[in-house]
Design a protein around this motif. Structure first.
Motif, PDB file in Angstrom:
ATOM      1  N   MET A  80       0.710  -1.219   0.055  1.00 50.57           N
ATOM      2  CA  MET A  80       0.038   0.064   0.002  1.00 50.57           C
ATOM      3  C   MET A  80       0.989   1.249  -0.103  1.00 50.57           C
ATOM      4  SD  MET A  80      -3.231  -0.823  -0.428  1.00 50.57           S
ATOM      5  CE  MET A  80      -2.727  -2.261  -1.212  1.00 50.57           C
ATOM      6  N   ASP A  81       2.129   1.068   0.649  1.00 48.77           N
ATOM      7  CA  ASP A  81       2.996   2.346   0.513  1.00 48.77           C
ATOM      8  C   ASP A  81       3.374   2.600  -0.701  1.00 48.77           C
ATOM      9  OD1 ASP A  81       2.713   3.263   3.330  1.00 48.77           O
ATOM     10  OD2 ASP A  81       4.974   2.591   3.645  1.00 48.77           O
ATOM     11  N   TYR A  82       3.668   1.701  -1.683  1.00 52.68           N
ATOM     12  CA  TYR A  82       4.051   1.656  -3.120  1.00 52.68           C
ATOM     13  C   TYR A  82       3.021   2.616  -3.758  1.00 52.68           C
ATOM     14  CZ  TYR A  82       4.685   0.771  -8.077  1.00 52.68           C
ATOM     15  OH  TYR A  82       5.000   1.077  -9.328  1.00 52.68           O
ATOM     16  N   PHE A  83       1.629   2.077  -3.546  1.00 54.24           N
ATOM     17  CA  PHE A  83       0.452   2.819  -4.482  1.00 54.24           C
ATOM     18  C   PHE A  83       0.162   4.273  -3.791  1.00 54.24           C
ATOM     19  CE2 PHE A  83      -0.394  -1.662  -4.962  1.00 54.24           C
ATOM     20  CZ  PHE A  83      -0.111  -1.731  -6.315  1.00 54.24           C
ATOM     21  N   LEU A  84       0.500   4.329  -2.488  1.00 51.73           N
ATOM     22  CA  LEU A  84       0.528   5.807  -1.811  1.00 51.73           C
ATOM     23  C   LEU A  84       1.331   6.796  -2.424  1.00 51.73           C
ATOM     24  CD1 LEU A  84      -0.638   7.885   0.040  1.00 51.73           C
ATOM     25  CD2 LEU A  84       0.885   6.910   1.928  1.00 51.73           C
ATOM     26  N   ALA A  85       2.685   6.278  -2.408  1.00 47.86           N
ATOM     27  CA  ALA A  85       3.822   7.155  -2.960  1.00 47.86           C
ATOM     28  C   ALA A  85       3.654   7.391  -4.575  1.00 47.86           C
ATOM     29  CB  ALA A  85       5.025   6.275  -2.903  1.00 47.86           C
ATOM     30  N   ASN A  86       2.821   6.522  -5.332  1.00 51.68           N
ATOM     31  CA  ASN A  86       2.715   7.025  -6.659  1.00 51.68           C
ATOM     32  C   ASN A  86       0.942   7.672  -6.811  1.00 51.68           C
ATOM     33  OD1 ASN A  86       4.851   5.855  -8.364  1.00 51.68           O
ATOM     34  ND2 ASN A  86       4.608   4.071  -7.031  1.00 51.68           N
ATOM     35  N   ASP A  87       0.536   7.711  -5.752  1.00 53.07           N
ATOM     36  CA  ASP A  87      -0.761   8.530  -5.990  1.00 53.07           C
ATOM     37  C   ASP A  87      -0.600   9.828  -6.151  1.00 53.07           C
ATOM     38  OD1 ASP A  87      -3.422   9.527  -5.677  1.00 53.07           O
ATOM     39  OD2 ASP A  87      -4.018   8.083  -4.040  1.00 53.07           O
ATOM     40  N   LEU A  88      -0.567  10.495  -7.134  1.00 55.53           N
ATOM     41  CA  LEU A  88      -0.250  11.635  -7.510  1.00 55.53           C
ATOM     42  C   LEU A  88      -1.644  12.718  -7.368  1.00 55.53           C
ATOM     43  CD1 LEU A  88       1.916  11.545 -10.714  1.00 55.53           C
ATOM     44  CD2 LEU A  88       2.681  11.510  -8.349  1.00 55.53           C
ATOM     45  N   SER A  89      -2.761  12.102  -7.035  1.00 56.13           N
ATOM     46  CA  SER A  89      -3.831  12.940  -6.732  1.00 56.13           C
ATOM     47  C   SER A  89      -3.620  13.521  -5.277  1.00 56.13           C
ATOM     48  CB  SER A  89      -5.053  12.050  -6.599  1.00 56.13           C
ATOM     49  OG  SER A  89      -5.023  11.089  -5.753  1.00 56.13           O
ATOM     50  N   LEU A  90      -2.664  13.059  -4.620  1.00 56.94           N
ATOM     51  CA  LEU A  90      -2.598  13.555  -3.196  1.00 56.94           C
ATOM     52  C   LEU A  90      -1.103  14.428  -3.014  1.00 56.94           C
ATOM     53  CD1 LEU A  90      -3.101  10.076  -1.192  1.00 56.94           C
ATOM     54  CD2 LEU A  90      -4.506  12.287  -1.288  1.00 56.94           C
ATOM     55  N   ASN A  91      -0.179  13.891  -3.894  1.00 63.49           N
ATOM     56  CA  ASN A  91       1.265  14.685  -3.853  1.00 63.49           C
ATOM     57  C   ASN A  91       1.815  14.285  -5.082  1.00 63.49           C
ATOM     58  OD1 ASN A  91       1.476  16.094  -1.459  1.00 63.49           O
ATOM     59  ND2 ASN A  91       2.312  14.305  -0.577  1.00 63.49           N
ATOM     60  N   SER A  92       2.485  15.451  -5.731  1.00 62.50           N
ATOM     61  CA  SER A  92       3.488  15.140  -6.934  1.00 62.50           C
ATOM     62  C   SER A  92       4.660  14.389  -6.330  1.00 62.50           C
ATOM     63  CB  SER A  92       3.790  16.490  -7.267  1.00 62.50           C
ATOM     64  OG  SER A  92       4.798  17.055  -6.764  1.00 62.50           O
ATOM     65  N   LEU A  93       5.418  14.106  -7.173  1.00 61.53           N
ATOM     66  CA  LEU A  93       6.905  13.350  -6.671  1.00 61.53           C
ATOM     67  C   LEU A  93       7.707  14.307  -5.931  1.00 61.53           C
ATOM     68  CD1 LEU A  93       7.620  10.675  -9.405  1.00 61.53           C
ATOM     69  CD2 LEU A  93       6.775  10.264  -7.227  1.00 61.53           C
ATOM     70  N   PRO A  94       8.023  15.531  -6.348  1.00 59.08           N
ATOM     71  CA  PRO A  94       8.535  16.393  -5.496  1.00 59.08           C
ATOM     72  C   PRO A  94       8.018  16.634  -4.182  1.00 59.08           C
ATOM     73  CG  PRO A  94       8.544  17.417  -7.722  1.00 59.08           C
ATOM     74  CD  PRO A  94       7.447  16.031  -7.787  1.00 59.08           C
ATOM     75  N   GLU A  95       6.613  16.661  -4.098  1.00 67.61           N
ATOM     76  CA  GLU A  95       5.988  16.765  -2.643  1.00 67.61           C
ATOM     77  C   GLU A  95       6.375  15.604  -1.747  1.00 67.61           C
ATOM     78  OE1 GLU A  95       2.024  19.725  -3.711  1.00 67.61           O
ATOM     79  OE2 GLU A  95       2.294  17.663  -4.322  1.00 67.61           O
ATOM     80  N   TRP A  96       6.435  14.473  -2.383  1.00 66.72           N
ATOM     81  CA  TRP A  96       6.692  13.147  -1.862  1.00 66.72           C
ATOM     82  C   TRP A  96       8.124  13.285  -1.228  1.00 66.72           C
ATOM     83  CZ3 TRP A  96       2.968  11.021   0.434  1.00 66.72           C
ATOM     84  CH2 TRP A  96       1.775  10.526  -0.169  1.00 66.72           C
ATOM     85  N   LYS A  97       8.860  14.033  -1.997  1.00 75.09           N
ATOM     86  CA  LYS A  97      10.424  14.090  -1.565  1.00 75.09           C
ATOM     87  C   LYS A  97      10.359  15.100  -0.525  1.00 75.09           C
ATOM     88  CE  LYS A  97      14.689  13.727  -1.825  1.00 75.09           C
ATOM     89  NZ  LYS A  97      15.389  12.245  -1.743  1.00 75.09           N
ATOM     90  N   ALA A  98       9.717  16.243  -0.407  1.00 72.75           N
ATOM     91  CA  ALA A  98       9.648  17.324   0.559  1.00 72.75           C
ATOM     92  C   ALA A  98       9.126  16.545   1.814  1.00 72.75           C
ATOM     93  CB  ALA A  98       8.783  18.373   0.066  1.00 72.75           C
ATOM     94  N   HIS A  99       7.780  15.794   1.551  1.00 70.40           N
ATOM     95  CA  HIS A  99       7.414  15.119   2.747  1.00 70.40           C
ATOM     96  C   HIS A  99       8.444  14.299   3.697  1.00 70.40           C
ATOM     97  CE1 HIS A  99       4.374  12.963   5.312  1.00 70.40           C
ATOM     98  NE2 HIS A  99       5.103  11.837   4.771  1.00 70.40           N
ATOM     99  N   SER A 100       9.183  13.406   2.790  1.00 66.12           N
ATOM    100  CA  SER A 100      10.074  12.329   3.254  1.00 66.12           C
ATOM    101  C   SER A 100      11.181  13.143   4.193  1.00 66.12           C
ATOM    102  CB  SER A 100      10.776  11.676   2.204  1.00 66.12           C
ATOM    103  OG  SER A 100       9.894  11.115   1.404  1.00 66.12           O
ATOM    104  N   LEU A 101      11.812  14.300   3.621  1.00 74.63           N
ATOM    105  CA  LEU A 101      12.755  15.080   4.443  1.00 74.63           C
ATOM    106  C   LEU A 101      12.248  15.537   5.362  1.00 74.63           C
ATOM    107  CD1 LEU A 101      14.432  17.007   1.271  1.00 74.63           C
ATOM    108  CD2 LEU A 101      15.379  14.956   2.468  1.00 74.63           C
ATOM    109  N   LYS A 102      10.894  16.180   5.474  1.00 74.13           N
ATOM    110  CA  LYS A 102      10.333  16.768   6.751  1.00 74.13           C
ATOM    111  C   LYS A 102      10.079  15.529   7.704  1.00 74.13           C
ATOM    112  CE  LYS A 102       6.173  18.556   8.781  1.00 74.13           C
ATOM    113  NZ  LYS A 102       4.703  18.773   8.627  1.00 74.13           N
ATOM    114  N   VAL A 103       9.726  14.552   7.329  1.00 76.22           N
ATOM    115  CA  VAL A 103       9.534  13.495   8.269  1.00 76.22           C
ATOM    116  C   VAL A 103      10.932  12.966   9.081  1.00 76.22           C
ATOM    117  CG1 VAL A 103       9.243  10.996   8.763  1.00 76.22           C
ATOM    118  CG2 VAL A 103       7.788  12.350   7.131  1.00 76.22           C
TER     119      VAL A 103
END
Length: 197
Positions: A80-103
């Motif tokens: 499910m984390d794979y599909f979440l990470a590829n869910d561009l309706s929630l975040n673009s890939l750059p936004e996922w990168k920013a999320h990761s760095l924030k965590v």
């Protein structure tokens, strides 16, 4: 759900810390943390309970159950984390990168609350950027191998990753049926936690 989902479904920095801590602490120790971290522990448990009872997750487990039996849930969580990470309706890939760095930043800022075994894992997680790399097949393969390595009663060479690849379409459908419901549930839990503060 796995690490990315738990971090994404955190509404404060303290909740991020609590969500990650939940699997590393004893139940009786949860009240020794600040309220915001306790809220994250509560959120983690609410997410897990909701996930375990959702029909789409029961369907997803059928993909893995014949091969890994009772460990199917752990492999569904990773998937499910794979599909979440590829869910561009929630975040673009750059936004996922920013999320990761924030965590990683938030967890490092709260080192005083982290047990030593978690600190060791966090160093590896940050070095290899697990959270961001969940969007790639290789990232999920690494996580699947991690689960296999930790599982006491499973052969470490079981073709679980191949099973994931062969059933991506079915698992994607399960994610699509499940995650919007989980998001609404987590938002509701957070609203209740806010009322307590």
């Amino acid at each position: 759900m796995n690490y990315l989902a738990h971090s994404f479904l955190s509404f404060t920095d303290g909740q991020i810390v609590g969500q990650f801590l939940e699997d590393f602490i004893r139940n009786k120790d949860r009240f020794s943390f600040p309220k915001e971290i306790q809220d994250g522990i509560t959120m983690h448990r609410a997410i897990d309970t909701f996930t375990d009872s959702h029909e789409a997750i029961h369907e997803a487990k059928k993909v893995f159950s014949p091969l890994v039996r009772l460990y199917a849930g752990a492999f569904v969580d990773v998937s499910m984390d794979y599909f979440l990470a590829n869910d561009l309706s929630l975040n673009s890939l750059p936004e996922w990168k920013a999320h990761s760095l924030k965590v990683y930043r938030v967890l490092n800022q709260h080192q005083q609350w982290l047990p030593e075994n978690f600190k060791m894992m966090l160093a590896k997680m940050e070095k290899d950027d697990w959270l961001y790399n969940y969007h790639e097949n290789q990232g999920i393969k690494f996580s699947i191998q991690n689960v296999l390595h930790k599982a006491k009663y499973l052969d470490k060479d079981l073709p679980v990753f191949e099973l994931f690849l062969q059933n991506k379409e079915i698992l994607q459908q399960c994610y699509d049926a499940f995650f919007p419901d989980l998001l609404v549930h987590a938002q509701g839990i957070n609203a209740l936690l806010e009322l307590e503060n």
